[in-house]
Design a protein around this motif. Structure first.
Motif, PDB file in Angstrom:
ATOM      1  N   ARG A 102     -75.376 -42.449  30.953  1.00 40.38           N
ATOM      2  CA  ARG A 102     -75.085 -42.846  29.564  1.00 40.38           C
ATOM      3  C   ARG A 102     -74.550 -41.674  28.759  1.00 40.38           C
ATOM      4  O   ARG A 102     -73.638 -41.832  27.928  1.00 40.38           O
ATOM      5  CB  ARG A 102     -76.348 -43.385  28.900  1.00 40.38           C
ATOM      6  N   ARG A 103     -75.084 -40.493  29.013  1.00 38.89           N
ATOM      7  CA  ARG A 103     -74.671 -39.344  28.222  1.00 38.89           C
ATOM      8  C   ARG A 103     -73.270 -38.858  28.586  1.00 38.89           C
ATOM      9  O   ARG A 103     -72.597 -38.254  27.748  1.00 38.89           O
ATOM     10  CB  ARG A 103     -75.677 -38.201  28.412  1.00 38.89           C
ATOM     11  N   SER A 139     -83.247 -48.009  29.885  1.00 41.10           N
ATOM     12  CA  SER A 139     -82.224 -46.978  30.041  1.00 41.10           C
ATOM     13  C   SER A 139     -80.902 -47.571  30.511  1.00 41.10           C
ATOM     14  O   SER A 139     -79.825 -47.160  30.067  1.00 41.10           O
ATOM     15  CB  SER A 139     -82.708 -45.909  31.022  1.00 41.10           C
ATOM     16  N   ALA A 142     -79.205 -49.303  27.611  1.00 42.11           N
ATOM     17  CA  ALA A 142     -78.509 -48.328  26.768  1.00 42.11           C
ATOM     18  C   ALA A 142     -77.219 -47.850  27.435  1.00 42.11           C
ATOM     19  O   ALA A 142     -76.204 -47.626  26.768  1.00 42.11           O
ATOM     20  CB  ALA A 142     -79.439 -47.143  26.488  1.00 42.11           C
ATOM     21  N   LEU A 143     -77.243 -47.706  28.760  1.00 42.08           N
ATOM     22  CA  LEU A 143     -76.032 -47.343  29.489  1.00 42.08           C
ATOM     23  C   LEU A 143     -74.978 -48.431  29.372  1.00 42.08           C
ATOM     24  O   LEU A 143     -73.783 -48.148  29.193  1.00 42.08           O
ATOM     25  CB  LEU A 143     -76.391 -47.089  30.958  1.00 42.08           C
ATOM     26  N   CYS A 144     -75.389 -49.689  29.458  1.00 44.02           N
ATOM     27  CA  CYS A 144     -74.441 -50.800  29.293  1.00 44.02           C
ATOM     28  C   CYS A 144     -73.794 -50.762  27.914  1.00 44.02           C
ATOM     29  O   CYS A 144     -72.600 -51.029  27.765  1.00 44.02           O
ATOM     30  CB  CYS A 144     -75.164 -52.128  29.501  1.00 44.02           C
ATOM     31  N   SER A 146     -73.306 -48.131  26.070  1.00 45.52           N
ATOM     32  CA  SER A 146     -72.349 -47.027  26.041  1.00 45.52           C
ATOM     33  C   SER A 146     -71.061 -47.393  26.779  1.00 45.52           C
ATOM     34  O   SER A 146     -69.953 -47.100  26.314  1.00 45.52           O
ATOM     35  CB  SER A 146     -72.983 -45.784  26.659  1.00 45.52           C
ATOM     36  N   SER A 185     -79.712 -52.954  22.605  1.00 46.37           N
ATOM     37  CA  SER A 185     -78.919 -51.765  22.922  1.00 46.37           C
ATOM     38  C   SER A 185     -77.470 -51.930  22.491  1.00 46.37           C
ATOM     39  O   SER A 185     -76.853 -50.993  21.969  1.00 46.37           O
ATOM     40  CB  SER A 185     -78.996 -51.469  24.422  1.00 46.37           C
ATOM     41  N   ASP A 678     -84.582 -39.757  27.093  1.00 49.84           N
ATOM     42  CA  ASP A 678     -83.484 -39.134  26.388  1.00 49.84           C
ATOM     43  C   ASP A 678     -83.735 -37.683  26.028  1.00 49.84           C
ATOM     44  O   ASP A 678     -82.843 -37.002  25.561  1.00 49.84           O
ATOM     45  CB  ASP A 678     -83.169 -39.905  25.094  1.00 49.84           C
TER      46      ASP A 678
END
Length: 852
Positions: A102-103, A139, A142-144, A146, A185, A678
């Motif tokens: 994600r980052r 997590s 949240a990646l989805c 992003s 998210s 995170d």
């Protein structure tokens, strides 16, 4: 290990490789190919590094981070992380792989190519459907979100929306929970929210159904999604129509959680409900007047529930304050205030009074927060509605044998005095006996509350409170002899506030007052009590003026000892002693203090180089007092003082925390508040501070012009033109007009300013007050919207609108065929006529057909 050796430069100079990322990877034995087929790092090595990042000691974590950092800058490594996300048997490894993806995926998305991005999207949806661990699911969600920011701008991601829709309607609880987690998210991203705008009605229906889900986990997920969605709606016209049907469902879910007090997770649900209701109350039109009473009942019931932890009760009390601040007209009109204050009093007096050292337990914090709600009510609701209810509470509970109720009465009187100052001043003969009885109470907590009441009365009810000095000061003398440091410190605070304006009436009490204060200063070992004692002595000197001359030398001898302290823990006390000496000199005059002035100036100069901002601040104040005392003769002090003044102006004000304080704050925050990992690794993409740089103060080190520019930017110069607040804030509730006479007519105006120097509306000032008192700041989205509004406001001010206005007038003249324009009345020109004419004029002329 080889990568670590390369980065540390352990090879000989002859064999040391270049420092580029590609060369470092090659030297470590990693593939540098960018065919995006993965394989940049062996699976076993990556598994070990990720596990080491989570479970290793500090040195192992540092080594793993050094090994991962260069790989994270390579697009191919994203596919290696994706493989670990799908194939690792360890949940913590899968979660960290999702966090790292994600980052970094945003900076690599365009380089990955269509085939690989499609592979990533399909894999993520598969993981969401099969992942058993909740932390990993969060997590991945949240990646989805992003990935969706980039995917939806390149043709959309229809499979994602289908996944959400099918999951929310699935009979399987896990699928519905995943759908809510994914929605929450997605709505955290403004870009994704904009792409979802055509589906807002469908989204509202999905959330409404989920809020009524039989499984509390699913309903809680819907709450989180709604909490993420609400700030995105802003003040749009359709926001109220979307949110209004959800308010009773949110309250119903909160009632379910409150009724199931022994169920796991109900504290979190209640906290979410209260926080969400705060946001809904700030949305114009989202909460109907008929819903104010149910919201108040729910908030008060949650605040009074002793089975809950501190956080949900704190959120419930904040909701009470927010309800008064945003819907005070409805609260008064529906006569909710009597029941609300009665129930808040029960919360304020709950828990009883334990041992003197038990002030840090949850019940103590709850009763203090309940008192803060009383303060909010007194500030925002006219006193004619509040004062009769306060007097009724005093008459009912002041004679109570329960010390907790007597303490609550005194605490409430103390915090509401400022908001109802005029009414309190009239009722002082009735209220002061209650305060005197508190000073004589056997319980130290009650005596402390009584001293707090005297101090706040002295600040808010001046000069009427001074008429009671003959009884107030003897009672403070008695409390000053208390054995408990907190009570002594509170008594010193009351003396400081009361004696500063007493004038000649203080003379009969001057000798016993200074005797008790100096004795306390010499014998107490508690630093806060010593600081308050010194401040009280300074206030006595200010009040006594020339009468203080007989006591100047013995008091200065005590202060002289404090001015010689150099230990870091003693510098705050030295700072207050410096202030005290300056005020003493002003009180007695130049002739009486001339024999010590040179010595004190020398000590003050010696303290400026010390790394003590508080001491420096009080020292500057001392030199201001010396300048007032000496006049032009103080000019020789300016050259040696000027470098310190310039340095203080130029330096950035920063709050520094000791290592102990940092450890305490981190312990309170916990290892990972969100449970999504995170906190691991630095996020190079999180450069919001740099993006926001320039909206705040410019550096003034470049000279006077920059300082003036900063002053203009913050509206320190000239008249305030703009206001900080929301669209309908200035409309208000109208209750401030109920009482005869405005604040301006009475000679008092309370104005609050934001960080940009704009005068805040009443509602915006209340929001700032609530955030300060309850420790709940605005969300990231609200901060961004606020800054965007500020930028738009500044841009509009800089634009020259004269030509635009002239163009509108000219078009109006053309449409009416007249030399003048009627703006008001029956024959006024309509805006539609001007805009229609403009659209016709702006329409491009048809192209001429080509010949031949």
């Amino acid at each position: 290990v080889r990568l670590r050796e390369v980065r540390r430069g352990l090879f000989s100079p002859a064999t040391r490789p270049p420092t580029s990322q590609k060369a470092i990877l090659a030297a470590a034995g990693m593939s540098t190919s960018l065919d995006l087929g993965g394989g940049l790092m062996p699976s076993a090595q990556l598994e070990s590094l990720l596990s080491q990042m989570v479970q290793g000691d500090p040195e192992q974590i540092r080594q793993a981070e050094e090994a991962l950092t260069p790989a994270l800058s390579t697009p191919a490594f994203m596919l290696d992380l994706l493989t670990r996300l799908t194939q690792s048997q360890a949940a913590h490894v899968r979660q960290l792989a999702a966090v790292l993806l994600r980052r970094r995926i945003g900076s690599h998305w365009r380089k990955l190519g269509a085939a690989n991005t499609n592979r990533i999207k399909a894999t993520l949806l598969q993981v969401l459907a099969t992942e058993p661990e909740g932390a990993v699911v969060r997590s991945v969600a949240a990646l989805c979100a992003s990935a969706a920011r980039h995917a939806m701008s390149k043709g959309g991601w229809p499979e994602l929306l289908s996944c959400v829709l099918e999951g929310s309607r699935s009979p399987t609880t896990a699928h519905r929970l995943v759908a809510m987690t994914l929605i929450a998210s997605l709505l955290e991203s403004d870009e994704v929210t904009e792409h979802l705008r055509p589906h807002f009605v469908l989204l509202k229906d999905l959330l409404a159904a989920a809020l009524q889900d039989a499984q509390l986990d699913v309903a809680r997920g819907a709450l989180k999604a709604l909490s993420a969605w609400t700030p995105s709606l802003g003040t749009e016209q359709d926001a109220a129509s979307l949110l209004r049907p959800l308010v009773p469902l949110v309250l119903g879910l909160g009632a379910r959680a409150l009724g199931e007090s022994d169920s796991l997770g109900d504290d979190e649900t209640i906290t979410l409900v209260c926080s969400l209701m705060d946001d809904l109350l700030e949305q114009d039109g989202a909460v109907q007047p008929a819903q104010v009473s149910p919201i108040a009942d729910y908030a008060l019931a949650a605040a009074a529930s002793t089975s809950l932890e501190l956080e949900p009760r704190r959120a419930a009390l904040h909701l009470c304050a927010c309800l008064v601040g945003t819907r005070r007209r409805a609260v008064v009109k529906q006569k909710l205030l009597p029941a609300m204050l009665a129930r808040l009093f029960e919360v304020c007096s709950s828990g009883g009074i334990g041992a003197p050292d038990d002030d840090d337990d949850d019940e103590s914090k709850v009763y203090k927060m309940a008192a803060q709600v009383f303060e909010t009510v007194a500030e925002l609701v006219p006193s004619k509605h509040v004062m009769p209810l306060l007097l009724e509470l005093v008459a009912t509970h002041a004679p109570s044998p329960d010390p907790a109720r007597r303490r609550a009465v005194l605490l409430i009187l103390a915090v509401t005095a400022a908001g109802c100052a005029e009414a309190f001043a009239k009722e002082l003969p009735r209220l002061m006996p209650v305060v005197y009885a508190g000073c004589e109470a056997p319980e130290p907590q009650v005596r402390e509350a009584a001293c707090l009441a005297i101090g706040l009365f002295a600040q808010s009810l001046h000069p009427e409170i001074l008429e009671h000095y003959e009884r107030v000061l003897p009672h403070l003398f008695e409390v000053l002899a208390d054995a408990r440091g907190e009570v002594q410190g509170r008594a010193c605070y009351a003396i400081e506030a009361f004696c500063e304006h007493l004038g000649s009436d203080i003379q009969p009490f001057l000798a016993p007052l200074l005797e008790r204060l100096t004795t306390l200063l010499q014998h107490t070992a508690e630093r806060p009590t010593q600081e308050r004692c010194v401040s009280a002595i300074a206030a006595v000197a200010v009040g006594a003026k020339k009468a203080f001359a007989d006591y100047f030398d013995p008091v200065y001898a005590l202060m002289r000892h404090l001015l010689g302290q150099t230990a870091s823990e003693m510098l705050p006390l030295r700072a207050r002693a410096m202030e005290c000496v300056g005020l003493m000199c002003l009180a007695v005059g130049r002739d009486r203090c001339s024999h010590v002035l040179q010595e004190v100036v020398h000590v003050a100069m010696a303290g400026l180089p010390l790394d003590a901002p508080e001491l420096r601040e009080y020292t500057f104040g001392f030199f201001g007092q010396v300048a007032e005392l000496l006049g032009e003769e103080a000019a020789p002090l300016v050259p040696p003082l000027l470098p310190f003044l310039v340095k203080a102006v130029e330096q950035e004000e920063v709050t520094e925390f000791s290592e102990h304080e940092q450890a305490r704050i981190l312990a309170k925050l916990g290892p990972d508040p969100d449970g999504d990992g995170d906190e691991l690794l630095d996020d190079d993409d999180d450069d919001e501070d740099e993006q926001l740089k320039g909206l705040h103060d410019r550096e003034v080190s470049s000279g006077l012009a920059a300082a003036l520019q900063m002053a203009r930017t913050r509206n320190m110069l000239g008249e305030e033109k703009e206001a900080a607040g929301r669209m309908f804030d200035s409309k208000g509730a109208g209750l401030h007009n109920y009482e005869e006479g405005s604040e301006a007519e009475k000679g008092v105006q309370l104005n609050y300013f934001d960080e940009y120097g704009r005068k805040m509306t009443q509602k915006e000032a209340f929001r700032q007050l609530s955030w300060k008192f309850h420790g709940k700041g605005p969300s990231k989205k609200r901060k961004e919207k606020r800054m965007a509004a500020f930028e738009a406001q500044m841009t509009e001010q800089k634009d020259d609108r004269a030509m635009a206005y002239m163009g509108v007038l000219q078009r109006a003249q053309q449409s009416t065929k007249s030399a003048h324009v009627v703006l008001t009345g029956q024959h006024a020109i309509k805006a539609s006529e001007v805009t229609a004419k403009q659209r016709k004029a702006d329409k491009p002329a048809p192209k001429k057909p080509k010949l031949g």
